[in-house]
Enzyme design. Structure first.
Site: not given
Ligand code: RIB
Length: 280
Positions: A42, A44-45, A200, A202, A205, A227, A229, A233
């Site tokens: 997520g 936020g988390a 951003t 990727g 930069g 990864d 992902t 964030d």
């Molecule tokens: O930005 C990555 C996040 O996007 C993942 O952790 C997924 O849960 C989505 O919310």
């Protein structure tokens, strides 16, 4: 408790179900050699974890469901001591889940079932006193609008995933973080935006600007990508922590690029580095 700035992160809490594959399937194709892992996630988390690891005192403001996935989704936040007193569990809701496919090159595709995140209504939002707020777009826009309106400190909006953001929100934003796709989705509202804008690109930069005037530009180090992902964030959290801690824009952007890059070197969205990993 960390000694850095106090940061409230309002946003999504998900359980990520991640399938690792050699390459993305074509439409209609079935791939039979994937491996699957579950990670807390997520946006936020992920941002809360990254800000916490960079030394901020972090309060997570979000919603999970009343299912067993809630404990999995909250596990890293709990283990690392992020303040969850502004998080609620919504009876009858499912915890948000993200189905993520990651290729050998580290690229991803993500499908989110928002569950409780989508049921996080503005009426029940309570904002704590803090130095800065970080928000994204995986909870309802009315809830983000209320957070932006009542917050007194520095407000960072990571306008992800890509969608238009109303002027009523943007006028309260001090730092807007987007990738190229999200920047396009902002449409003409971007023209009237007067705060800091970080775009951003990727592995190329990021650029920090205000009203089309470039303030800083930085490139991440070359890393072995596993990864991607959660890289955006971690970048968002790192840039906010750095700026709120008084770092100059150029150094702050360089640090954010470094943190984003290091996050791509291991699986899972909450693999952002510790502050000790990024100090020279
Ligand atoms: O930005 C990555 C996040 O996007 C993942 O952790 C997924 O849960 C989505 O919310």
């Amino acid at each position: 408790m960390n000694g850095g700035p106090t940061i409230a992160v309002i946003g999504s809490i998900n359980l990520d179900i991640v399938a690792s594959v050699k390459a993305f399937p074509q439409p209609g194709e079935t791939i039979t050699d994937a491996t699957v892992k579950r990670f807390p996630g997520g946006k936020g988390a992920n941002q809360a974890i990254a800000a916490h690891r960079l030394g901020a005192s972090v309060l997570m403001i979000g919603r999970v469901g009343s299912d067993p996935a809630a404990d999995e989704a909250l596990s890293t936040l709990r283990k690392e001591g992020v303040d969850l007193s502004y998080c609620d569990s919504l009876q009858g809701c499912a915890t948000g889940q993200a189905l993520i496919v990651v290729t050998e090159a580290g690229e991803n595709q993500i499908v989110v079932a928002p569950g409780a995140n989508a049921a996080f209504d503005a009426e029940h939002l309570v904002m704590p006193e803090c130095d800065a707020v970080i928000a994204q777009l995986e909870v309802p826009m009315e809830t983000i609008l209320k957070a932006a309106t009542v917050s007194k400190g520095f407000f960072c909006l990571n306008a992800a995933p890509a969608k238009p953001v109303p002027h009523a929100v943007l006028e309260h934003v001090d730092l807007l973080v987007v990738n190229e796709i999200e920047a396009t989705a902002l449409g003409k509202e971007r023209d009237g935006y007067a705060g800091l804008l970080a775009i951003t690109y990727g592995s190329e930069g990021a650029v920090l600007s205000r009203r089309h005037q470039q303030i800083a530009t930085a490139k991440p180090p070359a890393v072995e990508v596993v990864d991607t992902t959660g890289a955006g964030d971690a970048f968002t959290a790192a840039l906010t922590v750095a700026l709120v801690s008084g770092m100059k824009p150029q150094a702050a952007l360089e640090q954010a690029c470094l943190v984003g890059a290091l996050t791509t070197t291991s699986m899972g969205a909450q693999s952002s580095p510790l502050a000790s990993d990024i100090k020279p």
